[in-house]
Design an enzyme around this catalytic site. Structure first.
Site, PDB file in Angstrom:
ATOM      1  N   CYS A 102      -2.945  19.654 -14.796  1.00 38.55           N
ATOM      2  CA  CYS A 102      -3.315  19.686 -13.382  1.00 38.55           C
ATOM      3  C   CYS A 102      -3.686  21.115 -12.964  1.00 38.55           C
ATOM      4  O   CYS A 102      -4.612  21.698 -13.521  1.00 38.55           O
ATOM      5  CB  CYS A 102      -2.186  19.090 -12.546  1.00 38.55           C
ATOM      6  SG  CYS A 102      -2.635  18.694 -10.837  1.00 38.55           S
ATOM      7  N   ALA A 103      -3.018  21.684 -12.007  1.00 34.94           N
ATOM      8  CA  ALA A 103      -3.289  23.057 -11.590  1.00 34.94           C
ATOM      9  C   ALA A 103      -2.587  24.080 -12.479  1.00 34.94           C
ATOM     10  O   ALA A 103      -2.937  25.263 -12.477  1.00 34.94           O
ATOM     11  CB  ALA A 103      -2.859  23.261 -10.137  1.00 34.94           C
TER      12      ALA A 103
END
Length: 181
Positions: A102-103
């Site tokens: 994800c991030a």
């Protein structure tokens, strides 16, 4: 037995964290969750998660792999913790697996671990890092660095981690038990 550390910060994405921990444990891999401050964390969607240990205790031992879940502000909290940066840099230097979804690949990039490497992330999470060779696949491997895009790719990501640590047959066994097909 192979072992994996999954550090969790307030604001970590619950789906990613729990999926990784669950699938690794289904494979018989020791998966240890550790909160930055030793207390339960509130995930990015408000779910309370009780970890196995605190980061200080976890750092007293060695792991074969570290996996950083994404989510916000969890990713920023991981990125701001000097212990996390030092841990991932050390593990990469020791040629151990350093993984993020994800991030959280931005944490790896901030630590200089994605310079010139292929990686993927949540859209936009790596925009500030032109030195990263961004790819659109659900899971991208470059040596012992493994990255993934987000909650929807968490199962593919976790199964890839199982395959790297325990082999294709174990991945197939776990995946079969998940009734994905």
């Amino acid at each position: 037995m192979k072992s994996v550390l999954v550090p969790l910060a307030n604001g970590s994405e619950e789906l990613e964290a729990v999926t990784v921990l669950n699938i690794l444990r289904r494979a018989g891999i020791e998966a240890v969750s550790a909160s930055l401050d030793g207390h339960p964390i509130r995930g990015s969607r408000g779910t309370m998660l009780i970890t196995d240990t605190g980061l200080e205790e976890a750092l007293k031992r060695d792991f074969d792999m570290v996996v950083l879940p994404g989510g916000q502000p969890g990713t920023n909290n991981l990125k701001a913790d000097a212990r996390i940066i030092k841990l991932i840099q050390r593990m990469a230097a020791e040629d151990r697996y350093v993984c993020a979804i994800c991030a959280a690949p931005s944490v790896l990039a901030t630590a200089g671990l994605l310079d010139g490497k292929r990686a993927t992330s949540f859209p936009g999470a790596l925009d500030a890092f032109p030195q990263v060779l961004r790819e659109p696949q659900a899971v991208v491997e470059d040596g012992k660095t493994i990255t993934s895009r987000g909650p929807g790719t968490a199962m593919d990501f976790a199964l890839t981690l199982v395959e790297r640590l325990a082999g294709k047959a174990k991945r197939d066994e776990v995946e079969y038990g998940l009734v994905r097909v």
